[in-house]
Design an enzyme around this catalytic site. Sequence first.
Site, PDB file in Angstrom:
ATOM      1  N   SER A  31       0.825  -1.211   0.000  1.00  0.00           N
ATOM      2  CA  SER A  31       0.000   0.000   0.000  1.00  0.00           C
ATOM      3  C   SER A  31       0.859   1.260   0.000  1.00  0.00           C
ATOM      4  O   SER A  31       0.466   2.272  -0.584  1.00  0.00           O
ATOM      5  CB  SER A  31      -0.959   0.002   1.197  1.00  0.00           C
ATOM      6  OG  SER A  31      -0.251  -0.126   2.408  1.00  0.00           O
ATOM      7  N   GLU A  32       2.061   1.206   0.637  1.00  0.00           N
ATOM      8  CA  GLU A  32       2.975   2.359   0.593  1.00  0.00           C
ATOM      9  C   GLU A  32       4.426   1.897   0.595  1.00  0.00           C
ATOM     10  O   GLU A  32       4.775   0.907   1.255  1.00  0.00           O
ATOM     11  CB  GLU A  32       2.791   3.288   1.807  1.00  0.00           C
ATOM     12  CG  GLU A  32       1.382   3.749   2.072  1.00  0.00           C
ATOM     13  CD  GLU A  32       0.874   4.798   1.110  1.00  0.00           C
ATOM     14  OE1 GLU A  32       1.697   5.372   0.362  1.00  0.00           O
ATOM     15  OE2 GLU A  32      -0.348   5.027   1.107  1.00  0.00           O
ATOM     16  N   THR A  33       5.258   2.630  -0.124  1.00  0.00           N
ATOM     17  CA  THR A  33       6.706   2.522  -0.013  1.00  0.00           C
ATOM     18  C   THR A  33       7.240   3.903   0.328  1.00  0.00           C
ATOM     19  O   THR A  33       6.880   4.890  -0.317  1.00  0.00           O
ATOM     20  CB  THR A  33       7.331   2.008  -1.319  1.00  0.00           C
ATOM     21  OG1 THR A  33       6.819   0.698  -1.600  1.00  0.00           O
ATOM     22  CG2 THR A  33       8.851   1.921  -1.214  1.00  0.00           C
TER      23      THR A  33
END
Length: 266
Positions: free
Chosen positions: A45-47
């Site tokens: 969902s996020e990096t």
Amino acid sequence: MTQIITQVDAFTNTPFKGNPAAVCVLDSPKSEAWMQNIAQEMNLSETAFLIKQDDGFNLRWFTPTVEVPLCGHATLASAHVLWSQGHLLPNQEARFYPKSGVLAAKLENDWIQLDFPVNLSQAVESPPELSQVLGVNCKSVVQNSLGYLVEVESEQLVREMQPNFQQMKTLTKADIIVTSIADSDSEYDFVSRFFAPTLGINEDPVTGAAHCCLAPFWRDKLGKDEFLAYQASSRGGVVKVYYPGANRVFISGQAVTVMQGKLTIG
């Protein structure tokens, strides 16, 4: 040069629960296209991407499809990496400089506390199709910069709902936080879920930024400043929330490193 990338499960102390984020502490700036490609490759969902500066770290967050202005769980994961890998001492505050403004984190025992801006909601007329999209009746509806914030009647409805994501994308505000007061025998004050199809995430497992909206919402309803919250996705996660009013929300969570690897591209 080899680039280390670390995957952290945030808002949990149990591997394979909470919200996974990848964290890259960079030695030098990278292009936006490079960061977006890495985020797409990681498919989380996020990096998060960090670069050391004089009094903290520049920080940017990418979903597999877009850069986002604020992300709680990837900030918590970033702070965890900075302390666990020796970039900061445990008694040092982590200061971040994203595009959205200065953020801070501190380590308190096994919990990481994030200092985030509050996100207040405004009254809005509920779209007639919103209940159909969610498959439940809406008790109340407000909106904020993340999208709609919908209160429903029970924790069971929050946990069991199965939204129509294709139809959700047609709404004026396509991203939706759904919440209810927790069951009377629960250790939690409230539960929630966050659906974000426009960000390339049908459901985010645990969302720090959503609690910047939920904190003032439940403070008004419950008349208290401190909460223990549960985000009831399939992975699930626990969030401590402190909102004394004004313009800052203090969000705390735990984190655990689950893997580390080396990028073999420049």
